[in-house]
Motif scaffolding. Structure first.
Motif, mmCIF file in Angstrom:
data_model
loop_
_atom_site.group_PDB
_atom_site.id
_atom_site.type_symbol
_atom_site.label_atom_id
_atom_site.label_comp_id
_atom_site.label_asym_id
_atom_site.label_seq_id
_atom_site.Cartn_x
_atom_site.Cartn_y
_atom_site.Cartn_z
ATOM 1 N N SER A 276 0.828 -1.208 0.000
ATOM 2 C CA SER A 276 0.000 0.000 0.000
ATOM 3 C C SER A 276 0.861 1.256 0.000
ATOM 4 C CB SER A 276 -0.919 -0.009 1.219
ATOM 5 O OG SER A 276 -1.785 1.104 1.199
ATOM 6 N N HIS A 277 1.934 1.216 0.777
ATOM 7 C CA HIS A 277 2.857 2.362 0.825
ATOM 8 C C HIS A 277 3.478 2.611 -0.542
ATOM 9 C CE1 HIS A 277 5.997 5.087 2.180
ATOM 10 N NE2 HIS A 277 6.903 4.283 1.649
ATOM 11 N N HIS A 278 3.912 1.544 -1.202
ATOM 12 C CA HIS A 278 4.554 1.702 -2.514
ATOM 13 C C HIS A 278 3.547 2.088 -3.586
ATOM 14 C CE1 HIS A 278 8.805 0.461 -1.889
ATOM 15 N NE2 HIS A 278 8.286 -0.052 -0.794
ATOM 16 N N LEU A 279 2.298 1.642 -3.441
ATOM 17 C CA LEU A 279 1.259 2.093 -4.372
ATOM 18 C C LEU A 279 1.043 3.592 -4.217
ATOM 19 C CD1 LEU A 279 -0.981 1.648 -6.437
ATOM 20 C CD2 LEU A 279 -2.497 0.967 -4.557
ATOM 21 N N GLY A 280 1.014 4.071 -2.969
ATOM 22 C CA GLY A 280 0.894 5.510 -2.726
ATOM 23 C C GLY A 280 2.031 6.285 -3.350
ATOM 24 N N MET A 281 3.248 5.727 -3.260
ATOM 25 C CA MET A 281 4.414 6.366 -3.888
ATOM 26 C C MET A 281 4.241 6.445 -5.395
ATOM 27 S SD MET A 281 7.487 4.535 -1.714
ATOM 28 C CE MET A 281 8.762 5.121 -2.830
ATOM 29 N N ALA A 282 3.721 5.368 -5.974
ATOM 30 C CA ALA A 282 3.513 5.328 -7.429
ATOM 31 C C ALA A 282 2.527 6.395 -7.869
ATOM 32 C CB ALA A 282 3.027 3.949 -7.848
ATOM 33 N N LEU A 283 1.464 6.585 -7.078
ATOM 34 C CA LEU A 283 0.437 7.560 -7.446
ATOM 35 C C LEU A 283 0.896 9.004 -7.259
ATOM 36 C CD1 LEU A 283 -2.715 5.757 -6.002
ATOM 37 C CD2 LEU A 283 -1.903 5.812 -8.371
ATOM 38 N N LYS A 284 2.006 9.189 -6.560
ATOM 39 C CA LYS A 284 2.586 10.532 -6.421
ATOM 40 C C LYS A 284 3.635 10.815 -7.500
ATOM 41 C CE LYS A 284 1.899 11.040 -1.418
ATOM 42 N NZ LYS A 284 1.123 9.816 -1.206
ATOM 43 N N ASP A 285 3.995 9.787 -8.254
ATOM 44 C CA ASP A 285 4.979 9.922 -9.320
ATOM 45 C C ASP A 285 4.386 10.774 -10.450
ATOM 46 O OD1 ASP A 285 6.572 9.567 -11.624
ATOM 47 O OD2 ASP A 285 7.193 7.562 -10.991
ATOM 48 N N PRO A 286 5.012 11.900 -10.802
ATOM 49 C CA PRO A 286 4.472 12.768 -11.860
ATOM 50 C C PRO A 286 4.224 12.040 -13.175
ATOM 51 C CG PRO A 286 6.223 13.897 -10.681
ATOM 52 C CD PRO A 286 6.223 12.475 -10.188
ATOM 53 N N ALA A 287 5.099 11.104 -13.520
ATOM 54 C CA ALA A 287 4.930 10.371 -14.782
ATOM 55 C C ALA A 287 3.683 9.486 -14.738
ATOM 56 C CB ALA A 287 6.172 9.525 -15.055
ATOM 57 N N VAL A 288 3.435 8.854 -13.588
ATOM 58 C CA VAL A 288 2.251 8.004 -13.440
ATOM 59 C C VAL A 288 0.993 8.867 -13.477
ATOM 60 C CG1 VAL A 288 1.004 6.466 -11.870
ATOM 61 C CG2 VAL A 288 3.473 6.197 -12.182
ATOM 62 N N ARG A 289 1.016 9.986 -12.769
ATOM 63 C CA ARG A 289 -0.140 10.890 -12.765
ATOM 64 C C ARG A 289 -0.454 11.402 -14.164
ATOM 65 N NH1 ARG A 289 -0.521 14.877 -7.549
ATOM 66 N NH2 ARG A 289 -0.727 13.262 -5.951
ATOM 67 N N GLU A 290 0.581 11.763 -14.901
ATOM 68 C CA GLU A 290 0.370 12.260 -16.263
ATOM 69 C C GLU A 290 -0.250 11.183 -17.139
ATOM 70 O OE1 GLU A 290 2.888 14.088 -20.063
ATOM 71 O OE2 GLU A 290 3.913 13.637 -18.182
ATOM 72 N N VAL A 298 -8.624 9.891 -13.164
ATOM 73 C CA VAL A 298 -8.082 10.653 -12.030
ATOM 74 C C VAL A 298 -7.526 9.661 -11.013
ATOM 75 C CG1 VAL A 298 -8.597 12.285 -10.182
ATOM 76 C CG2 VAL A 298 -9.805 12.471 -12.351
ATOM 77 N N GLU A 299 -6.280 9.870 -10.584
ATOM 78 C CA GLU A 299 -5.681 8.977 -9.588
ATOM 79 C C GLU A 299 -6.368 9.186 -8.235
ATOM 80 O OE1 GLU A 299 -3.565 12.813 -9.051
ATOM 81 O OE2 GLU A 299 -4.158 11.618 -10.792
#
Length: 332
Positions: A276-290, A298-299
């Protein structure tokens, strides 16, 4: 002297047994701390190239970077994602088998056909977190004669049209059946095992419409292969400002699709928390959000217990949407 030696020997044996017991207790914790020690498999309930496969691979790639182990996507299509969900529900709860949970297999199917499923939501799963929400869309081929959703609605009130979905009883199928019921349309459902084959037949003229989660198909819209005529949701998508919502067209269908991550029930809490922590990190990644936002989604970082509550609420929404009349229409 002999008594003293006996006591000492017993004390030594007891101390050794205690040390072994402590070591045994520490082993699972150590294993969890070292997790992951080998590649992780992420099951996606649809074929490659369409539907949730796009998001499954996006998240798998992001998690691989921060976890330090490869997350491998394994496609298990069929039954609107239910086959993949069943497999994960029965998998070893060690954190090495995950599922891309979706509205269809985690909310729609449990809402109206729980007796037909070989798994229970959320009881058979450890919820890791929500990934995103995306609108559903009504698509036609680039060479279709239908230029607007209003034209489709008008025509479908006068004669029968066919629409494809990625499986009977899936979120998209229920969504279009809901539109059919609300708007009084004459539509024949044609189920497929995934977006790829459905789109092939849409372009080939075998079906008139395709109703599916919009975001994974926006690339094909921009390339000119498909056209999206209307979207679900309360408001127009900033990524597709020219596409009306069904609500604007007088059809109050606003339900959207969501994707998340889950593991088998019984997966150690420390492992679930780490994922869950690493998923949260992924969703904060600008490339993933874009990558998520550019295609009208929407993430949504909703972890663990809050994700479980989110799923339970969505199940209730589908139960409300699936009336006895709608179930009869769907042949269920």
């Amino acid at each position: 002297m002999a008594f003293t030696k006996t006591v000492s020997r017993r004390a030594a044996l007891a101390a050794g047994a205690f040390a072994c017991a402590c070591a045994a207790l520490a082993m699972p914790q150590a294993a969890q701390a070292a997790y992951p020690e080998r590649p992780i498999t992420l099951l996606v309930g649809f074929p490659p190239g369409g539907g949730g496969d796009l998001y499954g691979r996006l998240i798998a790639s992001a998690l691989s970077k921060t976890l330090g182990q490869t997350v491998v996507v394994e496609n298990r299509p069929g039954a609107g994602g239910n086959i993949a969900a069943e497999q994960v529900a029965r998998a070893n709860p060690d954190g090495y088998t995950l599922i891309l949970a979706m509205s269809g297999n985690f909310a729609a199917s449990p809402a109206f056909k729980p007796q037909q499923l070989r798994y229970k939501v959320p009881d058979d799963f450890a919820m890791i977190g929500l990934i995103l929400e995306a609108p559903h869309g009504m698509f036609v081929s680039h060479n279709s004669s239908y230029k607007s959703a209003a034209e489709v609605l008008k025509t479908a009130r006068q004669k029968e049209l066919t629409f494809a979905s990625t499986g009977t009883g899936g979120a998209a199928h229920i969504g279009m059946e809901r539109i059919k019921s609300l708007a009084g349309l004459n539509l024949l459902h044609v189920p497929y095992k995934g977006s790829g084959p459905a789109i092939a037949d849409l372009i080939g003229g075998q079906v008139d419409l395709f109703f599916a989660t919009a975001s994974p198909l926006i690339g094909q819209v921009r390339q000119g292969q498909l056209r999206v005529l209307a979207l679900t949701g309360e408001e127009r998508s900033p990524a597709l400002p020219d596409v009306p919502t069904f609500k604007e067209l007088g059809v109050n269908m606003t339900m959207t699709q969501w994707y998340g991550l889950a593991a088998p029930a019984g997966t150690p809490k420390a492992v679930v928390e780490k994922l869950s922590h690493h998923l949260g990190m992924a969703l904060k990644d600008p490339a993933v959000r874009e990558a998520i936002r550019k295609d009208a989604a929407v993430e949504k970082d909703v972890p663990m217990d809050k994700f479980r509550e989110y799923v339970l609420r969505d199940i209730e929404q589908y139960r409300e949407a699936v009336t006895p009349e709608l179930m009869k229409m769907m042949g269920l």
